[in-house]
Write a protein that holds these residues in place. Structure first.
Motif, short mmCIF file in Angstrom:
data_model
loop_
_atom_site.label_atom_id
_atom_site.label_comp_id
_atom_site.label_asym_id
_atom_site.label_seq_id
_atom_site.Cartn_x
_atom_site.Cartn_y
_atom_site.Cartn_z
N GLY A 276 0.81 -1.21 0.00
CA GLY A 276 0.00 0.00 0.00
C GLY A 276 0.84 1.26 0.00
N TYR A 277 1.90 1.28 0.80
CA TYR A 277 2.80 2.43 0.84
C TYR A 277 3.49 2.61 -0.51
CZ TYR A 277 6.11 5.86 2.69
OH TYR A 277 6.83 7.01 2.90
N SER A 278 3.95 1.50 -1.07
CA SER A 278 4.63 1.55 -2.38
C SER A 278 3.70 2.11 -3.44
CB SER A 278 5.09 0.15 -2.80
OG SER A 278 6.07 -0.33 -1.92
N LEU A 279 2.47 1.65 -3.43
CA LEU A 279 1.49 2.12 -4.41
C LEU A 279 1.21 3.61 -4.22
CD1 LEU A 279 -0.25 1.09 -6.74
CD2 LEU A 279 -2.04 0.58 -5.08
N ALA A 280 1.03 4.05 -2.98
CA ALA A 280 0.78 5.47 -2.71
C ALA A 280 1.98 6.32 -3.10
CB ALA A 280 0.44 5.67 -1.23
N LEU A 281 3.19 5.83 -2.88
CA LEU A 281 4.39 6.56 -3.23
C LEU A 281 4.47 6.80 -4.74
CD1 LEU A 281 7.09 7.82 -2.31
CD2 LEU A 281 8.09 5.54 -2.44
N MET A 282 3.94 5.88 -5.52
CA MET A 282 4.00 5.99 -6.98
C MET A 282 2.91 6.90 -7.56
SD MET A 282 6.68 4.33 -7.93
CE MET A 282 6.53 3.82 -9.62
N GLU A 283 1.94 7.30 -6.74
CA GLU A 283 0.89 8.20 -7.24
C GLU A 283 1.52 9.52 -7.66
OE1 GLU A 283 -2.27 8.69 -4.41
OE2 GLU A 283 -2.61 6.53 -4.30
N GLY A 284 1.23 9.96 -8.84
CA GLY A 284 1.77 11.21 -9.33
C GLY A 284 3.16 11.09 -9.94
N TRP B 69 12.34 -7.02 -12.77
CA TRP B 69 10.99 -6.49 -12.98
C TRP B 69 10.42 -6.81 -14.35
CZ3 TRP B 69 7.57 -4.36 -9.64
CH2 TRP B 69 8.06 -4.05 -8.36
N SER B 70 11.25 -6.88 -15.37
CA SER B 70 10.72 -7.14 -16.72
C SER B 70 10.11 -8.53 -16.83
CB SER B 70 11.82 -6.95 -17.76
OG SER B 70 12.83 -7.92 -17.59
N GLN B 71 10.41 -9.41 -15.89
CA GLN B 71 9.85 -10.76 -15.87
C GLN B 71 8.53 -10.84 -15.12
OE1 GLN B 71 11.55 -12.93 -17.80
NE2 GLN B 71 12.88 -11.18 -18.12
N ARG B 72 8.13 -9.74 -14.48
CA ARG B 72 6.92 -9.72 -13.66
C ARG B 72 5.81 -9.00 -14.40
NH1 ARG B 72 9.84 -7.33 -8.27
NH2 ARG B 72 11.32 -9.03 -8.02
N GLY B 73 4.59 -9.20 -13.90
CA GLY B 73 3.45 -8.50 -14.48
C GLY B 73 2.15 -9.08 -13.97
N GLY B 74 1.08 -8.49 -14.43
CA GLY B 74 -0.23 -9.01 -14.10
C GLY B 74 -0.95 -8.29 -12.99
N ASP B 75 -0.30 -7.32 -12.34
CA ASP B 75 -1.01 -6.52 -11.35
C ASP B 75 -0.80 -5.05 -11.72
OD1 ASP B 75 1.16 -5.25 -9.33
OD2 ASP B 75 1.80 -7.27 -9.89
N PRO B 76 -1.70 -4.17 -11.28
CA PRO B 76 -1.61 -2.76 -11.71
C PRO B 76 -0.29 -2.08 -11.35
CG PRO B 76 -3.75 -3.20 -10.72
CD PRO B 76 -2.92 -4.44 -10.52
N TYR B 77 0.23 -2.33 -10.16
CA TYR B 77 1.48 -1.68 -9.75
C TYR B 77 2.63 -2.10 -10.66
CZ TYR B 77 5.52 -0.27 -6.97
OH TYR B 77 6.69 0.29 -6.57
N THR B 78 2.81 -3.40 -10.83
CA THR B 78 3.93 -3.90 -11.64
C THR B 78 3.80 -3.49 -13.09
OG1 THR B 78 4.13 -5.79 -10.14
CG2 THR B 78 5.22 -5.99 -12.28
N ASP B 79 2.58 -3.55 -13.63
CA ASP B 79 2.38 -3.14 -15.02
C ASP B 79 2.72 -1.67 -15.22
OD1 ASP B 79 1.63 -5.74 -15.51
OD2 ASP B 79 -0.52 -5.31 -15.59
N ALA B 80 2.29 -0.81 -14.29
CA ALA B 80 2.61 0.62 -14.37
C ALA B 80 4.12 0.85 -14.19
CB ALA B 80 1.82 1.41 -13.33
N PHE B 81 4.72 0.14 -13.25
CA PHE B 81 6.16 0.25 -12.98
C PHE B 81 6.95 -0.10 -14.24
CE2 PHE B 81 10.21 -1.16 -11.22
CZ PHE B 81 10.42 -0.29 -10.16
N ASN B 82 6.58 -1.19 -14.89
CA ASN B 82 7.30 -1.62 -16.09
C ASN B 82 7.08 -0.69 -17.27
OD1 ASN B 82 8.68 -3.89 -15.11
ND2 ASN B 82 6.88 -5.18 -15.33
#
Length: 179
Positions: free
Chosen positions: A33-41, A59-72
Motif C-alpha cells: 500500500g505504501y509503495s502504491l501510494a508513493l508511486m501516485e503522481g 521487474w521485466s519478468q513480472r506483471g499481471g497486477d496494476p502496480y507492476t504493469d505501471a512500474f514496467n
C-alpha cells in the motif's frame, strides 16, 4: 517543476546492498500500500546503472497486477557511461547526469522517482536535486555496503517530514534536504 523522490531500502545497520536477500520477508499489504501510494503522481524513473541492470532483469519478468504493469511501462532514465543498448522502456541520461536530471525536473509532468543508492545518489545530493527521501528501514542486520559509505559526502542535514511504521517492523522516514 517536477519533484525528484528517492526511495531506498536499508537494514538497521545501514546496509543497502542486495536488499532482495533480506527485505522480502517483510513485504505485506502495508508495504504494498505504501509503495502504491508513493508511486501516485510519478510518471518516470531515474536510475543509476547498477540499479537499472538489476531492476530490468527482475521487474521485466513480472506483471499481471496494476502496480507492476505501471512500474514496467513507466519511462526510465539511466545514468550510465557504459551502457548503450537499453531495454525495458529506458534511455540513457544524455551528457552530464546532474544537468540531465535538472532538465528532466524542468519539464512538465509528474514526479520522478529514483530507487537505489550509490555514486549517482551522491551526484544528485551534491547538486541539490533530490526533493524528498523515503528511507525504508527494515528490522534486520545485514552484511554489505552501507548507505553512502566511502562517497566522501559533506555533512548534510535533513528535515523530517514524517514517519510511517508498519506492523512488520519497517519504519519509513520521509525527509527533505534542509533549505
Amino acid at each position: 517543476m517536477r519533484k525528484l523522490i528517492e526511495s531506498t531500502f536499508m537494514s538497521l545497520n545501514g546496509v543497502i546492498e542486495n536488499p532482495q536477500d533480506w527485505s522480502a520477508p517483510y513485504w505485506d499489504d502495508e508495504h504494498s500500500g505504501y509503495s502504491l501510494a508513493l508511486m501516485e503522481g510519478v510518471d518516470a524513473q531515474v536510475l543509476g546503472r547498477a540499479t537499472y541492470e538489476s531492476f530490468a532483469e527482475a521487474w521485466s519478468q513480472r506483471g499481471g497486477d496494476p502496480y507492476t504493469d505501471a512500474f514496467n511501462a513507466m519511462p526510465k532514465y539511466v545514468a550510465t557511461r557504459t551502457l548503450t543498448d537499453l531495454t525495458w522502456n529506458a534511455q540513457p541520461l544524455e551528457g552530464d547526469a546532474a544537468e540531465a536530471v535538472k532538465r528532466l525536473k524542468q519539464e512538465d509532468g509528474g514526479s520522478l522517482i529514483k530507487f537505489g543508492t550509490g555514486s549517482f545518489s551522491k551526484t544528485l545530493l551534491e547538486n541539490k536535486l533530490v526533493d524528498e527521501y523515503h528511507f525504508w528501514i527494515f528490522p534486520v542486520l545485514a552484511d554489505g555496503d552501507n548507505m553512502f559509505h566511502g562517497l566522501g559526502l559533506d555533512m548534510t542535514h535533513l528535515d523530517l517530514l514524517g514517519t510511517t511504521t508498519f506492523k512488520s517492523g519497517i519504519v519509513v522516514h520521509k525527509l527533505a534536504p534542509k533549505a
